[in-house]
Design a protein around this motif. Structure first.
Motif, PDB file in Angstrom:
ATOM      1  N   HIS A  19       0.599  -1.157   0.012  1.00 23.55           N
ATOM      2  CA  HIS A  19       0.331  -0.015   0.350  1.00 23.55           C
ATOM      3  C   HIS A  19       0.799   1.207   0.171  1.00 23.55           C
ATOM      4  O   HIS A  19       2.205   1.054   0.741  1.00 23.55           O
ATOM      5  CB  HIS A  19      -1.211  -0.023   1.323  1.00 23.55           C
ATOM      6  CG  HIS A  19      -1.820  -1.291   0.940  1.00 23.55           C
ATOM      7  ND1 HIS A  19      -2.966  -1.249   0.561  1.00 23.55           N
ATOM      8  CD2 HIS A  19      -1.780  -2.371   2.357  1.00 23.55           C
ATOM      9  CE1 HIS A  19      -3.403  -2.397   0.399  1.00 23.55           C
ATOM     10  NE2 HIS A  19      -3.254  -2.906   1.436  1.00 23.55           N
ATOM     11  N   GLN A  20       0.070   2.194  -0.808  1.00 23.32           N
ATOM     12  CA  GLN A  20       1.270   3.292  -0.676  1.00 23.32           C
ATOM     13  C   GLN A  20       0.514   5.247  -1.403  1.00 23.32           C
ATOM     14  O   GLN A  20      -0.776   4.796  -1.740  1.00 23.32           O
ATOM     15  CB  GLN A  20       1.924   3.429  -2.370  1.00 23.32           C
ATOM     16  CG  GLN A  20       2.562   4.787  -2.488  1.00 23.32           C
ATOM     17  CD  GLN A  20       2.946   5.028  -1.982  1.00 23.32           C
ATOM     18  OE1 GLN A  20       5.038   3.494  -1.347  1.00 23.32           O
ATOM     19  NE2 GLN A  20       3.964   5.803  -1.380  1.00 23.32           N
ATOM     20  N   GLU A  21       0.773   5.526   0.143  1.00 20.05           N
ATOM     21  CA  GLU A  21       0.339   6.926   0.163  1.00 20.05           C
ATOM     22  C   GLU A  21       0.411   7.552  -1.104  1.00 20.05           C
ATOM     23  O   GLU A  21       1.460   7.860  -1.338  1.00 20.05           O
ATOM     24  CB  GLU A  21       1.028   7.403   1.233  1.00 20.05           C
ATOM     25  CG  GLU A  21       0.079   8.616   1.547  1.00 20.05           C
ATOM     26  CD  GLU A  21       1.505   9.433   2.950  1.00 20.05           C
ATOM     27  OE1 GLU A  21       1.424  10.776   3.378  1.00 20.05           O
ATOM     28  OE2 GLU A  21       1.571   8.938   3.883  1.00 20.05           O
ATOM     29  N   HIS A  22      -0.061   8.553  -0.705  1.00 23.59           N
ATOM     30  CA  HIS A  22      -0.639   9.618  -1.892  1.00 23.59           C
ATOM     31  C   HIS A  22      -0.936  11.159  -1.793  1.00 23.59           C
ATOM     32  O   HIS A  22      -1.774  10.640  -1.261  1.00 23.59           O
ATOM     33  CB  HIS A  22      -2.226   8.787  -3.716  1.00 23.59           C
ATOM     34  CG  HIS A  22      -1.367   7.725  -4.388  1.00 23.59           C
ATOM     35  ND1 HIS A  22      -1.125   7.655  -5.738  1.00 23.59           N
ATOM     36  CD2 HIS A  22      -0.651   6.848  -4.215  1.00 23.59           C
ATOM     37  CE1 HIS A  22      -0.537   7.240  -6.313  1.00 23.59           C
ATOM     38  NE2 HIS A  22      -0.196   5.451  -5.575  1.00 23.59           N
ATOM     39  N   VAL A  23      -0.671  11.672  -2.257  1.00 25.48           N
ATOM     40  CA  VAL A  23      -1.209  12.999  -2.179  1.00 25.48           C
ATOM     41  C   VAL A  23      -1.098  13.767  -3.151  1.00 25.48           C
ATOM     42  O   VAL A  23      -0.847  13.573  -4.609  1.00 25.48           O
ATOM     43  CB  VAL A  23      -0.050  13.702  -1.300  1.00 25.48           C
ATOM     44  CG1 VAL A  23       0.465  13.074  -0.469  1.00 25.48           C
ATOM     45  CG2 VAL A  23       1.735  14.120  -2.009  1.00 25.48           C
ATOM     46  N   ARG A  24      -2.406  14.703  -2.907  1.00 24.30           N
ATOM     47  CA  ARG A  24      -2.030  15.670  -4.260  1.00 24.30           C
ATOM     48  C   ARG A  24      -1.427  17.338  -4.234  1.00 24.30           C
ATOM     49  O   ARG A  24      -0.716  17.315  -3.544  1.00 24.30           O
ATOM     50  CB  ARG A  24      -3.441  16.737  -4.009  1.00 24.30           C
ATOM     51  CG  ARG A  24      -4.992  15.397  -4.134  1.00 24.30           C
ATOM     52  CD  ARG A  24      -5.916  16.759  -4.120  1.00 24.30           C
ATOM     53  NE  ARG A  24      -7.210  15.352  -4.343  1.00 24.30           N
ATOM     54  CZ  ARG A  24      -7.714  15.130  -5.128  1.00 24.30           C
ATOM     55  NH1 ARG A  24      -6.801  14.138  -6.487  1.00 24.30           N
ATOM     56  NH2 ARG A  24      -8.234  14.249  -5.190  1.00 24.30           N
ATOM     57  N   ALA A  43       8.677   4.531  -3.644  1.00 27.12           N
ATOM     58  CA  ALA A  43       8.499   4.147  -2.167  1.00 27.12           C
ATOM     59  C   ALA A  43       8.765   2.610  -1.725  1.00 27.12           C
ATOM     60  O   ALA A  43       9.353   2.794  -0.285  1.00 27.12           O
ATOM     61  CB  ALA A  43       6.964   4.379  -2.648  1.00 27.12           C
ATOM     62  N   ALA A  44       8.646   1.787  -2.345  1.00 24.90           N
ATOM     63  CA  ALA A  44       9.480   0.696  -1.788  1.00 24.90           C
ATOM     64  C   ALA A  44      10.574   0.016  -1.458  1.00 24.90           C
ATOM     65  O   ALA A  44      10.923  -0.247  -0.440  1.00 24.90           O
ATOM     66  CB  ALA A  44       8.486  -0.513  -3.122  1.00 24.90           C
ATOM     67  N   THR A  45      11.500   0.617  -2.607  1.00 25.92           N
ATOM     68  CA  THR A  45      13.320   1.055  -2.393  1.00 25.92           C
ATOM     69  C   THR A  45      12.992   1.366  -0.564  1.00 25.92           C
ATOM     70  O   THR A  45      14.185   1.798  -0.049  1.00 25.92           O
ATOM     71  CB  THR A  45      13.625   1.320  -2.974  1.00 25.92           C
ATOM     72  OG1 THR A  45      13.297   1.917  -3.775  1.00 25.92           O
ATOM     73  CG2 THR A  45      13.860   0.143  -4.058  1.00 25.92           C
ATOM     74  N   PRO A 185      18.280  -7.375  -6.525  1.00 25.39           N
ATOM     75  CA  PRO A 185      16.969  -6.977  -6.390  1.00 25.39           C
ATOM     76  C   PRO A 185      16.810  -5.138  -7.242  1.00 25.39           C
ATOM     77  O   PRO A 185      18.018  -5.362  -8.081  1.00 25.39           O
ATOM     78  CB  PRO A 185      17.957  -6.108  -5.076  1.00 25.39           C
ATOM     79  CG  PRO A 185      19.020  -6.549  -4.567  1.00 25.39           C
ATOM     80  CD  PRO A 185      19.547  -7.233  -5.809  1.00 25.39           C
ATOM     81  N   PRO A 186      15.742  -4.729  -7.636  1.00 27.32           N
ATOM     82  CA  PRO A 186      15.510  -4.022  -8.257  1.00 27.32           C
ATOM     83  C   PRO A 186      16.455  -2.609  -8.165  1.00 27.32           C
ATOM     84  O   PRO A 186      16.862  -2.302  -9.380  1.00 27.32           O
ATOM     85  CB  PRO A 186      14.276  -3.483  -7.859  1.00 27.32           C
ATOM     86  CG  PRO A 186      13.928  -4.488  -6.724  1.00 27.32           C
ATOM     87  CD  PRO A 186      14.300  -5.181  -6.674  1.00 27.32           C
ATOM     88  N   ASN A 274       6.942  -9.706   4.246  1.00 26.32           N
ATOM     89  CA  ASN A 274       6.250  -8.140   4.067  1.00 26.32           C
ATOM     90  C   ASN A 274       6.687  -6.965   4.062  1.00 26.32           C
ATOM     91  O   ASN A 274       6.572  -5.954   3.962  1.00 26.32           O
ATOM     92  CB  ASN A 274       4.831  -7.546   5.272  1.00 26.32           C
ATOM     93  CG  ASN A 274       5.701  -7.432   6.521  1.00 26.32           C
ATOM     94  OD1 ASN A 274       6.192  -7.985   6.780  1.00 26.32           O
ATOM     95  ND2 ASN A 274       4.628  -7.001   7.535  1.00 26.32           N
ATOM     96  N   ASN A 275       7.615  -7.474   4.039  1.00 27.65           N
ATOM     97  CA  ASN A 275       9.014  -6.316   3.153  1.00 27.65           C
ATOM     98  C   ASN A 275       8.581  -5.765   2.073  1.00 27.65           C
ATOM     99  O   ASN A 275       8.013  -6.147   0.879  1.00 27.65           O
ATOM    100  CB  ASN A 275      10.688  -6.453   3.229  1.00 27.65           C
ATOM    101  CG  ASN A 275      11.278  -5.491   2.651  1.00 27.65           C
ATOM    102  OD1 ASN A 275      10.929  -5.293   1.499  1.00 27.65           O
ATOM    103  ND2 ASN A 275      12.625  -5.187   3.483  1.00 27.65           N
ATOM    104  N   PRO A 276       8.294  -3.923   2.141  1.00 28.76           N
ATOM    105  CA  PRO A 276       7.889  -3.351   0.487  1.00 28.76           C
ATOM    106  C   PRO A 276       7.767  -3.979  -0.962  1.00 28.76           C
ATOM    107  O   PRO A 276       7.496  -3.880  -1.683  1.00 28.76           O
ATOM    108  CB  PRO A 276       7.861  -1.924   0.927  1.00 28.76           C
ATOM    109  CG  PRO A 276       7.628  -2.372   2.395  1.00 28.76           C
ATOM    110  CD  PRO A 276       8.926  -2.969   3.202  1.00 28.76           C
ATOM    111  N   VAL A 277       9.718  -3.984  -0.991  1.00 30.05           N
ATOM    112  CA  VAL A 277      10.301  -4.422  -2.034  1.00 30.05           C
ATOM    113  C   VAL A 277       9.980  -5.963  -2.957  1.00 30.05           C
ATOM    114  O   VAL A 277       9.871  -6.319  -3.370  1.00 30.05           O
ATOM    115  CB  VAL A 277      11.767  -4.568  -1.802  1.00 30.05           C
ATOM    116  CG1 VAL A 277      12.155  -5.197  -3.179  1.00 30.05           C
ATOM    117  CG2 VAL A 277      11.988  -2.791  -1.873  1.00 30.05           C
ATOM    118  N   VAL A 278       9.671  -6.705  -1.786  1.00 28.77           N
ATOM    119  CA  VAL A 278       9.502  -7.973  -1.954  1.00 28.77           C
ATOM    120  C   VAL A 278       7.983  -8.338  -2.030  1.00 28.77           C
ATOM    121  O   VAL A 278       7.480  -8.809  -3.319  1.00 28.77           O
ATOM    122  CB  VAL A 278       9.200  -9.168  -0.624  1.00 28.77           C
ATOM    123  CG1 VAL A 278       8.310 -10.822  -0.558  1.00 28.77           C
ATOM    124  CG2 VAL A 278      10.692  -9.112   0.132  1.00 28.77           C
TER     125      VAL A 278
END
Length: 546
Positions: A19-24, A43-45, A185-186, A274-278
């Motif tokens: 899940h990634q946070e979004h802003v305007r 964001a993930a890295t 890793p990416p 549950n690491n964001p990259v994984v």
């Protein structure tokens, strides 16, 4: 929101598997904005950074080094044959004392014939037995080829050894780049895959140094010893490869989901599932990797042409295969003849060959250091054009040297200027192309076509290497320095084609590139950027309506 002037307008949006946070954009105050190709990956890295000195990261470095040794086997041959071609005992035994002309053409180019035939086996073998299996098989074949060629007393056996070596190298150079880009890793992908191809210098520099030493031996050991050492990198690969982890993409594509997930968790996620990259990678893997794709059928090459995206992917592979071999770099096989033509004696020719390898390596390593953030398009367009300029200077000064020599004038500054331009050509080529020759094709290919695609890349590379190696000595004998001007014009054409067609791959995961290639205009889609906000806390949010 915690300690930040960036306020959320949506608590969560899904990006990949996390899940990634979004802003305007109108909610940004003093947060730092940055443009990236993939907001999700950035964001993930940022949230799931790796410890570069953990035990797991060191294992990945070892994986990278073993793949690097696969490239060393190819680079060793290039510098080796350049030097051996100038050794008197070799010339007396195999080419009747003449190191240019048709005899040399056959010995040099038969290596690429093996490289043309081998890839048709390399892709299916690497898909069937895994990326490690492909490296193992290629390494065994190279050891056999080294034994055949080093023990040769007749030209036919020497030629057979060259063929076997080319066949084995084609399998190594199919499996190894596929392996390294799939285990990396990416956020480290560019440097890992770019470093792999610097193995060319990891082979060429020792070869130049070894032949510089053995050149003084007054027997057949002068050329036999360097050929014996040719099996060393491949031997290390054969002994080490089964102790390394297998590619997670290959594991998933072959129904071994648990092993693939365990690899990602251990090596890409600091041991945290549950690491964001994984989570990002796993969701993309599951969405894109198929159990019934063309990689399961050894005869099926339809994956290169059946969709708009596949055709664009394969076009990038073809362009790199052609341009990476036919930009003037093929002249390197005949360095000693080039140095001789501008007035250097035999010992100095060997020294210059070693120095050229070292300076070119420095250029390549500079490219590696920047590979995770350097735009592929700009490097290829500008780098190729500058290569044309350097070759034009070299050709012009070589022509002046020849003109002076015809009337008995020796102007060392002219020869030194030609040499300097040639050295700068090799440095620039190494900076622009050496890191990308392995990195760019494997980035552009999808998982199910990667092994066969690198095999076909090997076919293209070998075809144009064959032209270089067969035509090169004949052209240098007949038209001498004028041969360089062919590549001047061609490099200018290459630069224009890269500008029109090159698809940018930096800054995205391998799976995210599918959307780029599926776009009506992949070139335009690849250059579009997203905006992220970097908060004071170190967190990253995607900026909408930017």
């Amino acid at each position: 929101m915690s300690h930040s002037s960036v306020e959320k307008h949506e608590v969560e949006k899904s990006t990949g598997g996390f899940h990634q946070e979004h802003v305007r954009v109108n909610e940004l105050h003093d947060a730092e904005k940055k443009q990236v190709h993939s907001a999700g990956l950035a964001a993930a890295t940022a949230a799931g950074a790796l410890n570069p000195w953990s035990k797991e990261s060191i294992v990945l470095y070892i994986c990278c080094f073993v793949a690097f040794l696969c490239s060393c086997a190819n680079g060793y041959d290039g510098s080796l044959m350049t030097s051996i071609n100038g050794m008197q005992h070799y010339k007396d035994r195999f080419v009747a004392g003449n190191n240019l002309g048709e005899g040399t053409s056959i010995i040099f180019s038969i290596y690429t014939v093996g490289g043309i035939i081998g890839p048709w086996f390399a892709g299916p073998l690497t898909d069937r037995f895994g990326r490690r299996g492909g490296m193992f098989i290629g390494g065994i074949i190279i050891c056999i080829g080294s034994a055949v060629i080093a023990s040769a007393n007749a030209k036919d056996q020497f030629i057979a050894g060259r063929f076997i070596l080319g066949f084995g190298v084609s399998i190594l150079t199919c499996a190894a780049p596929s392996y390294i880009i799939e285990v990396a890793p990416p956020q480290w992908r560019g440097r890992f895959a770019a470093f792999y191809n610097c193995g060319w210098f990891g082979g060429s520099i020792p070869a130049a140094a070894i032949t510089l030493g053995t050149e003084k031996i007054n027997s057949d050991l002068q050329w036999r010893l360097p050929l014996i050492f040719q099996c060393f990198p491949a031997g290390v690969v054969v002994l080490a490869v089964w102790f390394l982890p297998e590619s997670p993409r290959w594991l998933l594509a072959n129904g071994r989901d648990a092993e693939a997930k365990a690899f990602l968790t251990k090596y890409h996620g600091n041991g945290v599932e549950n690491n964001p990259v994984v989570e990002l990678e796993w969701q993309e893997f599951k969405d894109s990797i198929k159990l019934d794709a063309s990689d399961k059928r050894w005869y099926d090459y339809s994956g290169f042409v059946k969709t708009h995206a596949a055709r664009w992917r394969f076009l990038m592979v073809i362009l790199m295969g052609v341009f990476g071999q036919f930009s003037g770099n093929g002249l390197g096989y005949f360095n000693l003849s080039i140095y001789e033509s501008i007035g250097y004696d035999t010992n100095m020719q060997f020294i210059l060959n070693l120095v050229n390898s070292i300076t070119s390596c420095i250029g390549a390593l500079a490219g590696v250091a920047l590979a995770d953030r350097m735009p592929r398009r700009k490097v290829l367009v500008i780098g190729t054009f500058v290569c044309a300029i350097m070759l034009a200077i070299n050709g012009g000064l070589s022509a002046k040297w020849a003109q002076n020599a015809s009337v008995g004038i020796t102007d060392l500054k002219v020869g030194q200027g030609a040499l300097t331009a040639y050295f700068f050509f090799n440095i620039i080529y190494s900076f622009a192309y050496t890191p990308l020759q392995a990195l760019y094709p494997v980035e552009c290919l999808a998982t199910e076509t990667r092994a066969k695609g690198m095999g076909m890349y090997g076919v293209v590379v070998s075809l144009f290497s064959f032209i270089n190696l067969y035509a090169g000595p004949i052209a240098l004998q007949n038209i001498k320095y004028n041969y360089v001007f062919i590549f001047v014009g061609w490099d200018i054409c290459e630069s224009i084609i890269w500008y029109l067609l090159c698809v940018e791959t930096v800054g995205r995961t391998l799976e995210e590139l599918e959307a780029v290639f599926e776009a009506p205009n992949p070139v335009r889609a690849s250059t579009q950027l997203q905006t992220i906000a970097i908060k004071h806390s170190g967190g990253v949010a995607v900026v909408d309506d930017a």
